[in-house]
Write an enzyme that holds these catalytic residues in place. Structure first.
Site, PDB file in Angstrom:
ATOM      1  N   LYS A 136      -1.243  -0.832   0.019  1.00 11.83           N
ATOM      2  CA  LYS A 136      -2.014  -1.955   0.537  1.00 11.83           C
ATOM      3  C   LYS A 136      -1.767  -2.080   2.025  1.00 11.83           C
ATOM      4  O   LYS A 136      -0.690  -1.658   2.477  1.00 11.83           O
ATOM      5  CB  LYS A 136      -1.685  -3.274  -0.174  1.00 11.83           C
ATOM      6  N   TYR A 221      -1.142 -10.509  -0.176  1.00 10.87           N
ATOM      7  CA  TYR A 221      -0.408 -10.940  -1.385  1.00 10.87           C
ATOM      8  C   TYR A 221      -0.844 -12.342  -1.805  1.00 10.87           C
ATOM      9  O   TYR A 221      -1.028 -12.627  -2.991  1.00 10.87           O
ATOM     10  CB  TYR A 221       1.100 -10.937  -1.139  1.00 10.87           C
TER      11      TYR A 221
HETATM   12  P1  NAD Z   1       6.590   3.328   8.285  1.00 15.24           P
HETATM   13  O1  NAD Z   1       6.254   3.244   9.735  1.00 15.24           O
HETATM   14  O2  NAD Z   1       8.012   3.173   7.896  1.00 15.24           O
HETATM   15  O3  NAD Z   1       6.056   4.685   7.669  1.00 15.24           O
HETATM   16  C1  NAD Z   1       4.790   5.219   7.980  1.00 15.24           C
HETATM   17  C2  NAD Z   1       4.854   6.739   7.882  1.00 15.24           C
HETATM   18  O4  NAD Z   1       3.580   7.262   8.244  1.00 15.24           O
HETATM   19  C3  NAD Z   1       5.891   7.347   8.810  1.00 15.24           C
HETATM   20  O5  NAD Z   1       6.615   8.326   8.135  1.00 15.24           O
HETATM   21  C4  NAD Z   1       5.057   7.972   9.908  1.00 15.24           C
HETATM   22  O6  NAD Z   1       5.669   9.118  10.466  1.00 15.24           O
HETATM   23  C5  NAD Z   1       3.795   8.357   9.153  1.00 15.24           C
HETATM   24  N1  NAD Z   1       2.632   8.526  10.019  1.00 15.24           N
HETATM   25  C6  NAD Z   1       1.707   9.468   9.837  1.00 15.24           C
HETATM   26  N2  NAD Z   1       0.795   9.419  10.814  1.00 15.24           N
HETATM   27  C7  NAD Z   1       1.150   8.436  11.649  1.00 15.24           C
HETATM   28  C8  NAD Z   1       0.601   7.895  12.843  1.00 15.24           C
HETATM   29  N3  NAD Z   1      -0.519   8.389  13.394  1.00 15.24           N
HETATM   30  N4  NAD Z   1       1.237   6.853  13.421  1.00 15.24           N
HETATM   31  C9  NAD Z   1       2.345   6.327  12.895  1.00 15.24           C
HETATM   32  N5  NAD Z   1       2.924   6.798  11.747  1.00 15.24           N
HETATM   33  C10 NAD Z   1       2.326   7.844  11.131  1.00 15.24           C
HETATM   34  O7  NAD Z   1       5.690   2.215   7.571  1.00 15.24           O
HETATM   35  P2  NAD Z   1       5.899   1.663   6.099  1.00 15.24           P
HETATM   36  O8  NAD Z   1       6.573   0.346   6.171  1.00 15.24           O
HETATM   37  O9  NAD Z   1       6.465   2.703   5.234  1.00 15.24           O
HETATM   38  O10 NAD Z   1       4.372   1.354   5.671  1.00 15.24           O
HETATM   39  C11 NAD Z   1       3.510   2.378   5.234  1.00 15.24           C
HETATM   40  C12 NAD Z   1       2.419   1.783   4.329  1.00 15.24           C
HETATM   41  O11 NAD Z   1       3.047   1.211   3.196  1.00 15.24           O
HETATM   42  C13 NAD Z   1       1.606   0.664   4.976  1.00 15.24           C
HETATM   43  O12 NAD Z   1       0.271   0.748   4.575  1.00 15.24           O
HETATM   44  C14 NAD Z   1       2.224  -0.605   4.437  1.00 15.24           C
HETATM   45  O13 NAD Z   1       1.327  -1.693   4.344  1.00 15.24           O
HETATM   46  C15 NAD Z   1       2.663  -0.152   3.058  1.00 15.24           C
HETATM   47  N6  NAD Z   1       3.819  -0.921   2.563  1.00 15.24           N
HETATM   48  C16 NAD Z   1       3.731  -1.479   1.339  1.00 15.24           C
HETATM   49  C17 NAD Z   1       4.772  -2.210   0.856  1.00 15.24           C
HETATM   50  C18 NAD Z   1       4.697  -2.812  -0.526  1.00 15.24           C
HETATM   51  O14 NAD Z   1       5.567  -3.567  -0.887  1.00 15.24           O
HETATM   52  N7  NAD Z   1       3.714  -2.453  -1.327  1.00 15.24           N
HETATM   53  C19 NAD Z   1       5.914  -2.397   1.611  1.00 15.24           C
HETATM   54  C20 NAD Z   1       5.991  -1.806   2.854  1.00 15.24           C
HETATM   55  C21 NAD Z   1       4.918  -1.058   3.334  1.00 15.24           C
END
Ligand code: NAD
Length: 370
Positions: A136, A221
């Protein structure tokens, strides 16, 4: 009796058809038992913090196994190969990921990249003929979401959203109570979800990668919760925005209040923020009773009380249950739960309307035909 399998069988019936009052009280009981013979073989795409959380949670899964990884950073792939026992042949970067089509050892790809990349990545995975779970918010807007749904349909693959709360026992009990009529006619919902955002340089504050701010990230949420707390689909939206730090939140929304009107005449009053902590609650009140979850949407432990007293539901790792739940649905051909691409679309239509209302000075946006 295999309580966990029993639990998963109930989960897989979809929201509304389950009775979860006989759940075991302890998570240990839930996670006991052997691995199932059939496994859903999962690759994670975008190895950031959430992917790591999912990978760790999957260690306890009984029906889903992490077998693959997609990343643009070779050193991350090396680490993941070692840490999660992923074979070289199941690793890809963003350029080679289309070749996953020829890999019979991966069933599904879980897209955990920044929000605005979801559209592109889901289209890539669908084109490769693999099932997909997308984090999401599903996309930047409803238009992109419709394209993702169409692509998955055309490819004949399943499309799910990482709406983990739908597998969480307090949430499911709230839905069961509402559907069983134990709350009486639902009269009002008051949901909010937010936190104080840290690093000013993170992608979440850049519109080109995040699509939007708090509303997209965690307001979703409160919105999704209003839909499952009422069991109705909103017919109109109003919204207001404020910024206490217009410099940090130059590109994306910081704090939004939004109201949803439902066909029965009731309203949900919701809020979301990136400006402060301790803002996480679901409250649904009916003519006969209420349910309050607080915290309601984070990783937990989720806590709840009703007009009858404290809720006695097990504390679980949401991602473990989500991945096993989706595995059970796919492997055993069970009906889809409320975490499909279509559910993501219903939320994105409202998110679009929230932003439209704000652009129009808080105007009432009717959702019919959107
Ligand atoms: P994060 O920044 O920790 O991870 C993102 C990943 O995407 C990194 O490994 C990064 O290297 C990669 N990536 C690939 N292309 C990229 C670009 N062009 N720019 C930046 N990063 C790039 O973020 P996250 O917290 O893991 O969030 C990722 C997704 O998961 C989001 O959509 C977020 O909303 C979702 N999320 C959901 C929950 C949940 O509880 N369901 C919790 C946290 C995050």
């Amino acid at each position: 009796m295999d309580t966990r399998r029993d639990f998963l069988q109930k989960l897989s019936l979809g929201i509304g058809a389950t009775a979860l009052t006989d759940l075991p009280a302890s998570a240990r009981e839930l996670y006991s038992g052997p691995k199932a013979d059939k496994q859903l073989r999962v690759a994670l795409m975008g190895l950031g913090s959430y992917a790591t959380r999912v990978a760790e949670a999957m260690k306890d899964c009984k029906m889903a196994t992490l077998v693959g990884a997609v990343s643009g950073t070779p050193s991350k792939l090396e680490t993941w190969k070692q840490k999660y026992n992923i074979p070289e042949k199941n690793t890809y970067n963003y350029e080679t990921v289309g070749k996953i089509k020829d890999n019979p050892d991966i069933d599904i790809v879980y897209v955990t990249t920044p929000n605005s990349l979801h559209h592109k990545h889901v289209l890539q995975i669908a084109a490769a003929g693999k099932h997909v779970i997308c984090e999401k918010p599903v996309a930047d807007n409803a238009k992109q979401t419709r394209e993702m749904i169409a692509a998955c349909k055309k490819a004949g693959v399943k499309f799910y959203i990482g709406y983990r709360m739908h597998f969480e026992p307090h949430t499911r009990e709230l839905i069961r109570m509402r559907e069983a009529g134990e709350l009486g006619k639902i009269m009002h919902v008051n949901n909010y979800m937010g936190f104080k955002s840290g690093d000013p340089n993170q992608w979440r504050l850049k519109k080109a990668l995040a699509g939007g701010g708090a509303m997209m990230d965690v307001g979703i949420y409160a919105l999704n919760g209003a839909r499952y707390a009422t069991g109705e689909e909103p017919i109109w939206v109003t919204a207001q925005e404020t910024k206490t730090d217009p410099v940090k939140f130059k590109e994306v929304d910081e704090t939004i209040m939004f109201q949803l009107g439902f066909p029965s005449g009731i309203m949900a009053s919701c809020g979301t923020t990136y400006a402060f902590n301790n803002y996480e609650r679901l409250y649904v009140v009916g003519e006969k009773g209420f349910v309050e979850l607080s915290p309601a949407f984070g990783y937990g432990p989720i806590k709840g009380r009703t007009h009858l007293g404290p809720m006695n539901q097990p504390v679980v790792t949401h991602q473990t249950l989500q991945m096993d739940g989706i595995a059970d649905i796919i492997l055993n051909n069970k009906p889809d739960p409320n975490v499909t691409g279509e559910e993501g679309l219903k939320d994105m239509i409202v998110v679009d309307a929230v932003y439209e209302s704000i652009r129009k000075g808080g105007a009432k946006i009717m959702l019919a035909g959107k």
